[in-house]
Scaffold this motif. Structure first.
Motif, mmCIF file in Angstrom:
data_model
loop_
_atom_site.group_PDB
_atom_site.id
_atom_site.type_symbol
_atom_site.label_atom_id
_atom_site.label_comp_id
_atom_site.label_asym_id
_atom_site.label_seq_id
_atom_site.Cartn_x
_atom_site.Cartn_y
_atom_site.Cartn_z
ATOM 1 N N LEU A 1 0.531 -0.866 -0.314
ATOM 2 C CA LEU A 1 0.622 0.278 0.316
ATOM 3 C C LEU A 1 0.981 1.104 -0.183
ATOM 4 C CD1 LEU A 1 -3.142 0.998 -0.230
ATOM 5 C CD2 LEU A 1 -2.590 1.256 2.638
ATOM 6 N N SER B 1 -1.237 7.747 -0.013
ATOM 7 C CA SER B 1 -3.182 8.057 -0.803
ATOM 8 C C SER B 1 -2.353 9.571 -1.027
ATOM 9 C CB SER B 1 -3.638 8.380 0.479
ATOM 10 O OG SER B 1 -4.266 6.736 0.648
ATOM 11 N N MET C 1 -9.385 2.754 -5.531
ATOM 12 C CA MET C 1 -8.667 2.290 -4.817
ATOM 13 C C MET C 1 -8.235 1.921 -6.419
ATOM 14 S SD MET C 1 -6.265 1.099 -2.559
ATOM 15 C CE MET C 1 -7.184 0.777 -1.117
ATOM 16 N N ARG D 1 -0.678 -0.501 -4.447
ATOM 17 C CA ARG D 1 -1.702 0.048 -4.513
ATOM 18 C C ARG D 1 -1.610 1.652 -4.253
ATOM 19 N NH1 ARG D 1 -6.871 -4.127 -3.696
ATOM 20 N NH2 ARG D 1 -8.099 -2.083 -4.688
ATOM 21 N N LYS E 1 -4.789 4.986 -2.559
ATOM 22 C CA LYS E 1 -6.292 5.119 -2.755
ATOM 23 C C LYS E 1 -6.278 6.563 -3.026
ATOM 24 C CE LYS E 1 -7.710 3.009 1.917
ATOM 25 N NZ LYS E 1 -7.606 4.209 3.593
#
Length: 185
Positions: free
Chosen positions: A30, A33, A73, A92, A94
């Motif tokens: 992750l 963002s 996402m 990944r 956001k």
């Protein structure tokens, strides 16, 4: 069975799945963002080999982006090249709605407050949070426009109003970030 695996020296057991935590199908690292811009967002993750050293884009791997324009996402796949052919790394991140701006008290009466604000790109709904600072109680009101009428308020009470973006994608709701609170008497 013994064989060769890209990025691994020597013979390897072919009945075993080799990889690091983000190179196996269904796993991903992750990333930080990002804020919605209306354009494709293409962060460049640091892709590393088994030895921990950073690899070089377009020499050791190429990047592919999926769902990287809308709020939600996004996924990045790094596909190995050269000595890393056959390897994949997954990332990944956001994409969040931008913060609400321009919150303005348009009108007020003894029992009513009307607010407006600027449209936020990527937003299709807003959540208005009202807190009665005198009693500590409050309520939320969802609206699909950049205007809200708050009615049935008590004349002698102190209210705080916040507006946040909500992007509704049936059946998922993505919360945004509330704007600065405005406190009124």
């Amino acid at each position: 069975d013994n064989g060769k695996v890209a990025g691994v020296n020597g013979n390897t057991d072919m009945n075993f799945l080799y990889g690091n935590k983000n190179s196996l199908p269904g796993s991903a690292t992750l990333l930080k963002s990002k804020t919605y811009t209306g354009k494709a967002i293409t962060p460049a993750p640091t892709v590393t080999g088994e030895d921990g050293r950073p690899l070089k884009a377009d020499k050791d791997y190429t990047l592919t982006y999926i769902n990287n324009k809308a709020v939600g996402m996004a996924t990045i796949t790094a596909q190995g090249l050269g000595a890393y052919t056959g390897r994949r790394w997954y990332y990944r991140f956001k994409i969040l709605p931008a913060k609400v701006t321009g919150l303005t008290l348009e009108s007020r009466s003894k029992t009513r407050l009307t607010y407006t604000w600027n449209a936020t790109p990527g937003a299709n709904a807003y959540l208005v949070k009202v807190i009665n600072r005198t009693t500590g109680k409050g309520f939320d009101k969802a609206v699909s426009t950049t205007r809200v009428d708050l009615t049935d308020l008590t004349d002698t009470q102190l209210y705080e109003v916040q507006v946040a973006v909500f992007c509704v994608f049936s059946p998922v709701t993505v919360p945004g970030r509330a704007c600065l609170a405005f406190t009124l008497e």
